[in-house]
Design a protein around this motif. Structure first.
Motif, PDB file in Angstrom:
ATOM      1  N   HIS A   1      97.083  76.663  58.184  1.00 45.07           N
ATOM      2  CA  HIS A   1      97.665  77.882  58.251  1.00 45.07           C
ATOM      3  C   HIS A   1      98.989  78.124  57.621  1.00 45.07           C
ATOM      4  O   HIS A   1      99.157  79.029  56.794  1.00 45.07           O
ATOM      5  CB  HIS A   1      97.791  78.229  59.608  1.00 45.07           C
ATOM      6  N   GLN A   2      99.879  76.975  57.704  1.00 46.53           N
ATOM      7  CA  GLN A   2     101.127  77.127  56.939  1.00 46.53           C
ATOM      8  C   GLN A   2     101.281  77.319  55.636  1.00 46.53           C
ATOM      9  O   GLN A   2     101.626  77.800  54.940  1.00 46.53           O
ATOM     10  CB  GLN A   2     102.061  75.886  57.605  1.00 46.53           C
ATOM     11  N   LEU A   3     100.259  76.487  55.098  1.00 43.49           N
ATOM     12  CA  LEU A   3     100.142  76.515  53.672  1.00 43.49           C
ATOM     13  C   LEU A   3      99.123  77.911  53.089  1.00 43.49           C
ATOM     14  O   LEU A   3      99.617  78.216  52.121  1.00 43.49           O
ATOM     15  CB  LEU A   3      99.130  75.245  53.364  1.00 43.49           C
ATOM     16  N   ASP A   4      98.471  78.122  53.968  1.00 42.87           N
ATOM     17  CA  ASP A   4      97.602  79.417  53.611  1.00 42.87           C
ATOM     18  C   ASP A   4      98.445  80.772  53.612  1.00 42.87           C
ATOM     19  O   ASP A   4      98.074  81.735  53.107  1.00 42.87           O
ATOM     20  CB  ASP A   4      96.194  79.530  54.311  1.00 42.87           C
ATOM     21  N   GLU A   5      99.494  80.865  54.533  1.00 38.39           N
ATOM     22  CA  GLU A   5      99.995  82.060  54.595  1.00 38.39           C
ATOM     23  C   GLU A   5     101.480  82.134  53.601  1.00 38.39           C
ATOM     24  O   GLU A   5     102.160  81.337  54.182  1.00 38.39           O
ATOM     25  CB  GLU A   5     100.488  82.291  56.221  1.00 38.39           C
ATOM     26  N   ALA A   6     101.098  82.719  52.678  1.00 43.09           N
ATOM     27  CA  ALA A   6     102.057  82.554  51.773  1.00 43.09           C
ATOM     28  C   ALA A   6     103.552  83.049  52.006  1.00 43.09           C
ATOM     29  O   ALA A   6     104.460  82.460  51.523  1.00 43.09           O
ATOM     30  CB  ALA A   6     101.651  83.795  50.358  1.00 43.09           C
ATOM     31  N   GLY A   7     103.479  83.905  53.012  1.00 43.37           N
ATOM     32  CA  GLY A   7     105.043  84.490  53.561  1.00 43.37           C
ATOM     33  C   GLY A   7     105.955  83.410  54.015  1.00 43.37           C
ATOM     34  O   GLY A   7     107.207  83.454  54.296  1.00 43.37           O
ATOM     35  N   ARG A   8     105.127  82.279  54.609  1.00 42.13           N
ATOM     36  CA  ARG A   8     105.867  81.077  55.010  1.00 42.13           C
ATOM     37  C   ARG A   8     106.662  80.183  53.984  1.00 42.13           C
ATOM     38  O   ARG A   8     107.504  79.320  54.091  1.00 42.13           O
ATOM     39  CB  ARG A   8     104.983  80.024  55.957  1.00 42.13           C
ATOM     40  N   GLY A   9     106.341  80.308  52.617  1.00 44.10           N
ATOM     41  CA  GLY A   9     106.964  79.588  51.745  1.00 44.10           C
ATOM     42  C   GLY A   9     106.719  78.201  51.556  1.00 44.10           C
ATOM     43  O   GLY A   9     107.312  77.554  50.743  1.00 44.10           O
ATOM     44  N   PHE A  10     105.585  77.638  52.178  1.00 41.29           N
ATOM     45  CA  PHE A  10     105.429  76.260  51.895  1.00 41.29           C
ATOM     46  C   PHE A  10     104.327  76.113  50.668  1.00 41.29           C
ATOM     47  O   PHE A  10     104.162  74.893  50.110  1.00 41.29           O
ATOM     48  CB  PHE A  10     104.372  75.741  53.148  1.00 41.29           C
ATOM     49  N   THR A  11     103.506  77.339  50.218  1.00 37.67           N
ATOM     50  CA  THR A  11     102.796  77.031  49.146  1.00 37.67           C
ATOM     51  C   THR A  11     103.206  77.371  47.801  1.00 37.67           C
ATOM     52  O   THR A  11     104.272  78.238  47.747  1.00 37.67           O
ATOM     53  CB  THR A  11     101.296  77.764  49.451  1.00 37.67           C
ATOM     54  N   TYR A  12     102.892  76.282  46.955  1.00 37.06           N
ATOM     55  CA  TYR A  12     103.460  76.712  45.418  1.00 37.06           C
ATOM     56  C   TYR A  12     102.216  77.383  44.669  1.00 37.06           C
ATOM     57  O   TYR A  12     102.412  77.617  43.353  1.00 37.06           O
ATOM     58  CB  TYR A  12     103.602  75.148  44.916  1.00 37.06           C
ATOM     59  N   ARG A  13     101.306  78.004  45.291  1.00 43.76           N
ATOM     60  CA  ARG A  13     100.304  78.799  44.665  1.00 43.76           C
ATOM     61  C   ARG A  13     100.310  80.345  44.865  1.00 43.76           C
ATOM     62  O   ARG A  13      99.625  80.899  43.863  1.00 43.76           O
ATOM     63  CB  ARG A  13      98.912  78.395  45.303  1.00 43.76           C
ATOM     64  N   GLU A  14     101.390  80.770  45.498  1.00 46.01           N
ATOM     65  CA  GLU A  14     101.665  82.227  45.320  1.00 46.01           C
ATOM     66  C   GLU A  14     103.147  82.547  45.722  1.00 46.01           C
ATOM     67  O   GLU A  14     103.966  81.528  46.227  1.00 46.01           O
ATOM     68  CB  GLU A  14     100.688  82.695  46.825  1.00 46.01           C
ATOM     69  N   ASP A  15     103.384  83.435  45.256  1.00 44.24           N
ATOM     70  CA  ASP A  15     104.934  83.807  45.237  1.00 44.24           C
ATOM     71  C   ASP A  15     105.345  84.571  46.747  1.00 44.24           C
ATOM     72  O   ASP A  15     104.885  85.193  46.982  1.00 44.24           O
ATOM     73  CB  ASP A  15     105.249  84.928  44.164  1.00 44.24           C
ATOM     74  N   ALA A  16     106.457  83.754  47.090  1.00 42.89           N
ATOM     75  CA  ALA A  16     106.919  84.149  48.235  1.00 42.89           C
ATOM     76  C   ALA A  16     108.555  83.832  48.422  1.00 42.89           C
ATOM     77  O   ALA A  16     108.719  82.825  47.859  1.00 42.89           O
ATOM     78  CB  ALA A  16     106.089  83.742  49.357  1.00 42.89           C
ATOM     79  N   PRO A  17     109.195  84.372  49.378  1.00 37.45           N
ATOM     80  CA  PRO A  17     110.573  83.928  49.732  1.00 37.45           C
ATOM     81  C   PRO A  17     110.609  82.386  49.951  1.00 37.45           C
ATOM     82  O   PRO A  17     109.655  81.846  50.602  1.00 37.45           O
ATOM     83  CB  PRO A  17     111.054  84.630  51.011  1.00 37.45           C
ATOM     84  N   LEU A  18     111.550  81.656  49.314  1.00 36.10           N
ATOM     85  CA  LEU A  18     111.622  80.290  49.778  1.00 36.10           C
ATOM     86  C   LEU A  18     112.069  79.924  51.209  1.00 36.10           C
ATOM     87  O   LEU A  18     113.331  79.965  51.444  1.00 36.10           O
ATOM     88  CB  LEU A  18     112.798  79.533  48.713  1.00 36.10           C
ATOM     89  N   ASP A  19     111.025  79.580  52.141  1.00 34.88           N
ATOM     90  CA  ASP A  19     111.270  79.352  53.273  1.00 34.88           C
ATOM     91  C   ASP A  19     110.947  78.134  53.769  1.00 34.88           C
ATOM     92  O   ASP A  19     111.736  77.173  53.939  1.00 34.88           O
ATOM     93  CB  ASP A  19     110.500  80.606  54.220  1.00 34.88           C
ATOM     94  N   MET A  20     109.987  77.763  54.376  1.00 34.56           N
ATOM     95  CA  MET A  20     109.147  76.533  54.514  1.00 34.56           C
ATOM     96  C   MET A  20     109.968  75.859  55.765  1.00 34.56           C
ATOM     97  O   MET A  20     109.752  74.766  56.414  1.00 34.56           O
ATOM     98  CB  MET A  20     109.623  75.403  53.477  1.00 34.56           C
TER      99      MET A  20
END
Length: 311
Positions: free
Chosen positions: A107-126
């Motif tokens: 879930h954390q990887l797939d929800e781009a807004g959490r900033g864990f994934t490198y596959r979609e653009d989103a704020p740097l969060d993690m």
């Protein structure tokens, strides 16, 4: 987004926990409640399950998934490093089984807004715990070049760590790096084209390193394991699933030390240090995912399960 998480090595973990229907079981990384559901199904009315997670989405999703078990379940929003303290507040000092499924959830990887994934653009969060103030953006823009290099080298195990750190510092001198997409482009530029064509995504290891650093994943694990072993009732087991070589090394060494804590020189005829074994390592070699599971979920490929039993 619906909370989705593949429960890695579910059958193996449930088997190794050796669940007692009347026992007390704790999942320190509750996630979506996949492992928890199978534990609860095996408990009687005299048993109890405690689920701990610092992620608000996980707490909500697991609460819904386990709602049918009523008073059999208690869910706590916290980091598992506070397990002893949190359970102590509830009058619980010991458990018959403890489970940790480390790393980041699907879930954390797939929800781009959490900033864990490198596959979609989103704020740097993690952040795994969104109550925490510091984010990945603070690390990327705040660490000096040497700190970035050591972090990427040690936690990401990337052979281009030095060049990646250099490129990050150069890029942020022009403007702060704000998003995952911006960071990916910086990393991509730091890795030779020939290598990029041969290996997986160029940002994977750096993103992993930042996530581990931000959430203090290795420190928390190292500082918590002895306490969790001490919490186990005789015959109780702790099962830990790792996804990183450094995590696995911490678990393996801690289990071995608790099995054989003696610090006497090898040439001493008898032990005089007075340190007594707390239990036995069940898994001399880690349990690995089955071929069937690897086909179903490629994210399981680096998983290792280790088990320790209290005496």
């Amino acid at each position: 987004m619906e909370f989705r998480h593949y429960s890695v090595m579910l059958k193996e973990t449930i088997r190794e926990l050796c669940i007692r229907p009347e026992g007390i079981y704790v999942d320190g990384t509750l996630g979506g409640g996949g492992h928890a559901l199978e534990v609860c199904r095996r408990l009687s009315g005299q048993g109890h399950f405690y689920g701990i997670d610092q992620d608000a989405d996980a707490v909500a999703a697991a609460g819904e998934r386990l709602s049918g078990f009523g008073g059999l379940v208690t869910i706590i929003r916290s980091n598992y490093c506070s397990m002893r303290e949190e359970l102590g507040k509830l009058g619980v000092e010991h458990a018959d089984g403890i489970l940790l499924d480390l790393g980041v959830s699907s879930h954390q990887l797939d929800e781009a807004g959490r900033g864990f994934t490198y596959r979609e653009d989103a704020p740097l969060d993690m952040r795994m715990d969104q109550r925490q103030e510091r984010t990945a953006r603070d690390i990327v823009n705040g660490y000096d070049e040497t700190e970035l290099y050591h972090m990427i080298r040690d936690y990401g195990e990337d052979r281009f760590a030095k060049n990646i750190a250099k490129h990050i510092v150069q890029a942020r001198e022009k403007k702060a790096i704000e998003t995952t997409g911006e960071l990916v482009e910086v990393i991509r530029a730091a890795i030779p084209m020939k290598v990029r064509m041969q290996k997986g995504h160029p940002a994977k290891q750096t993103f992993q390193a930042i996530r581990i650093e931000l959430n203090r994943e290795l420190e928390v694990l190292k500082d918590s394991l002895d306490d969790m072993i001490d919490m186990l009732n005789p015959g109780g087991r702790i099962c830990i699933i790792t996804f990183h070589s450094l995590e696995d090394r911490i678990v393996k060494n801690t289990f071995r030390r608790n099995e054989n804590p003696c610090t006497c020189p090898s040439d001493f005829p008898v032990c005089v240090c007075g340190k007594v074994s707390k239990g036995k390592v069940i898994t001399r070699k880690p349990i690995l995912p089955s071929e069937e599971e690897l086909q179903e979920n490629s994210r399981s490929k680096s998983a290792k399960l280790r088990v320790f039993e209290r005496i």
